[in-house]
Write a protein that holds these residues in place. Sequence first.
Motif, short mmCIF file in Angstrom:
data_model
loop_
_atom_site.label_atom_id
_atom_site.label_comp_id
_atom_site.label_asym_id
_atom_site.label_seq_id
_atom_site.Cartn_x
_atom_site.Cartn_y
_atom_site.Cartn_z
N LYS A 92 -4.37 -26.03 42.33
CA LYS A 92 -3.83 -24.98 41.46
C LYS A 92 -4.70 -24.87 40.21
O LYS A 92 -4.86 -25.84 39.46
CB LYS A 92 -2.39 -25.31 41.08
N VAL A 93 -5.25 -23.68 40.02
CA VAL A 93 -6.14 -23.43 38.89
C VAL A 93 -5.58 -22.28 38.06
O VAL A 93 -5.22 -21.23 38.60
CB VAL A 93 -7.56 -23.09 39.35
N ASN A 94 -5.51 -22.48 36.75
CA ASN A 94 -5.08 -21.43 35.84
C ASN A 94 -6.32 -20.88 35.12
O ASN A 94 -7.05 -21.63 34.47
CB ASN A 94 -4.09 -21.99 34.81
N VAL A 95 -6.55 -19.59 35.27
CA VAL A 95 -7.65 -18.93 34.57
C VAL A 95 -7.04 -18.02 33.51
O VAL A 95 -6.41 -17.01 33.82
CB VAL A 95 -8.53 -18.10 35.54
N GLY A 105 1.96 -27.90 36.15
CA GLY A 105 1.41 -28.54 37.34
C GLY A 105 0.07 -28.05 37.80
O GLY A 105 -0.31 -28.26 38.96
N TYR A 106 -0.70 -27.44 36.92
CA TYR A 106 -2.04 -27.00 37.32
C TYR A 106 -2.97 -28.20 37.45
O TYR A 106 -2.88 -29.17 36.69
CB TYR A 106 -2.61 -26.01 36.31
N ASP A 107 -3.86 -28.11 38.42
CA ASP A 107 -4.84 -29.18 38.64
C ASP A 107 -6.09 -28.98 37.81
O ASP A 107 -6.87 -29.92 37.62
CB ASP A 107 -5.23 -29.24 40.12
N ALA A 108 -6.32 -27.76 37.33
CA ALA A 108 -7.48 -27.47 36.49
C ALA A 108 -7.17 -26.24 35.66
O ALA A 108 -6.43 -25.34 36.10
CB ALA A 108 -8.73 -27.23 37.33
N LEU A 109 -7.70 -26.22 34.44
CA LEU A 109 -7.53 -25.09 33.54
C LEU A 109 -8.89 -24.52 33.19
O LEU A 109 -9.86 -25.27 32.99
CB LEU A 109 -6.82 -25.52 32.25
N ILE A 110 -8.96 -23.20 33.10
CA ILE A 110 -10.17 -22.51 32.65
C ILE A 110 -9.77 -21.52 31.58
O ILE A 110 -8.85 -20.72 31.77
CB ILE A 110 -10.87 -21.79 33.82
N ASP A 111 -10.43 -21.59 30.44
CA ASP A 111 -10.23 -20.62 29.36
C ASP A 111 -11.50 -19.80 29.21
O ASP A 111 -12.60 -20.36 29.19
CB ASP A 111 -9.95 -21.32 28.03
N VAL A 112 -11.35 -18.50 29.10
CA VAL A 112 -12.48 -17.60 28.87
C VAL A 112 -12.35 -17.07 27.45
O VAL A 112 -11.44 -16.31 27.14
CB VAL A 112 -12.49 -16.45 29.89
N PHE A 113 -13.26 -17.52 26.59
CA PHE A 113 -13.21 -17.19 25.16
C PHE A 113 -14.40 -16.33 24.76
O PHE A 113 -15.45 -16.36 25.42
CB PHE A 113 -13.25 -18.44 24.29
N GLY A 114 -14.26 -15.62 23.66
CA GLY A 114 -15.39 -14.93 23.06
C GLY A 114 -16.34 -15.92 22.43
O GLY A 114 -15.98 -17.07 22.14
N ALA A 115 -17.57 -15.48 22.21
CA ALA A 115 -18.61 -16.38 21.68
C ALA A 115 -18.23 -16.95 20.32
O ALA A 115 -18.68 -18.04 19.95
CB ALA A 115 -19.93 -15.63 21.58
#
Length: 580
Positions: A123-126, A345-355
């Motif tokens: 489970k991945v949260n983007v 319960g996510y197995d990995a998290l990804i955050d997409v941020f501005g520079a």
Amino acid sequence: MNLFSDIRALVIRNLEAMAAEGALPAGLDMAAVSVEPPRDPAHGDMATNAAMVLAKPAGQSPRVIAEALAARLAADPRLTTAEVAGPGFLNLRLSPAEWQGVVRAALRAPEAYGRSDIGRGRKVNVEFVSANPTGPMHVGHTRGAVFGDALAALLAYAGHEVTREYYVNDGGAQVDVLARSAYERYREANGLEPEIREGLYPGDYLVPVGEALKAKYGESLLGKPEADWIDDIRAFAIDAMMEMIRSDLALLGVKMDIYSSEKALYGTGKIEAALDTLRGMDLIYEGILEPPKGKTPEDWEPRQQTLFRSTLHGDDVDRPVMKSDGSWTYFAPDIAYHYDKVQRGYDALIDVFGADHGGYVKRMKAAVSALSNGRVPLDIKLIQLVKLWKNGEPFKMSKRAGTFVTLRDVVEQAGADVTRFVMLTRKNDMALDFDFDKVLDQSKDNPVFYVQYAHARIRSVLRKAAEAGLAVDDAALCAADLSRIGHEAELGLARKIAEWPRLVEIAARSNEPHRIAFYLYELASDLHSLWNRGNEEPGLRFMQEDSAASQAKIALARATGVVISAGLGILGVTPAEEMR
């Protein structure tokens, strides 16, 4: 089917056999052994570093290992040669039948070819976009939206269970500014002169909000003190802005699974609970930070604050979570929000941020590391700026937005497909030039057109073949005599098709969807090159007088189309059926 994985498995089996016979020590770690395309195609079809990475742990010369391994591999019918190069690299050439088999595999299961199970249902949260709900999204949000959506699609294609999430920043001072700005437009709707003073949002996009407020409240809020109307107008304006943002995202083909609210963290005990969890790990304390680098003592006022020991989890300095006046820092609700994601319960998290969020990376990774006891990795992708050009000049700012070019401006000028593809033609941490003239140009220099044109050519071939009475459904093409695909240019295209499953796994492991766009351009280039050679060499044309030869060559074209369509699907781009 992943031919590179299959040949790697062959290499590993032979290495294990060498160990069983005593030619190599037992128990060697094979994890670093790879099989990949050689840098120079003239050296072979594939290359393995097996001898190089095993030489030191085996206590042997890499060339000795390579020569012994080459002798074994050469006996396999799938390989025509296994040659040792340099100090111990091993170059492999595969029989034409292997490349022809790739074409058949792509046709046998078009929807499955290239898909991977490396995600194994993790489970991945983007979380991406997450623009402040204070106005329409700008071009920087456009790039982040495309990147996040394509990354989510890529991870799903590689076997992950993916959630797309938008974090609504509705708990800070910026939404109070929104409310005051909307109130001025409400006054304007009631015939008064709006006072768009410095610090308020000047864009015309708030005019309809003001009119909607008039429709709801009439003149009842005019002249009232701010305390009487700010809560209601804030909530009304945030809802209006989020409706606008959802509409803009839909224009781009982006649909979120979850919208989470920052405001929902306040007054609910969630921030306190997250910090109590850290306090239980002895990671929260009262202290005074050292002066920031570059500050002189005169510039620095030491003050007692509540701090998070983020340095114990890789950060450069501990971070304040509560100010000396007892209010939360911006970091505190972000900690709580990520704690909530960990608890979901996510197995990995990804955050997409501005520079401009580069300074947030280490502290946020430290918080997630602590809150998950190191179980949940957090990858933060920073999106660099986009520069817009038209007619050789910077593209003018949007009057409607007041200060910037909006997502809607870009999509209405270029179209969603072009916008999405172009936004992925550079790695996320590199600045990107978006030239409206170039992205709409029909030439090889325009990667969107070049890939779409390749797919359209393939569809044209299939239509013409069907009109000529040839069976061109996938089952018929799969059953064709693919040994008729034997020219080096044809096998070269098949080799590129074979790279697709490997490329998907590399891109998914590195969270880099731009690799898909790069690969599609290369695949399209190989298709166009074969097509153009057919103009000079009739035997390379997809349509032949011999129907059996036609079916084989059309099978190659169709397999190419399968991959282009799959790749464009990940990028969120519609494959072209014909070019107009």
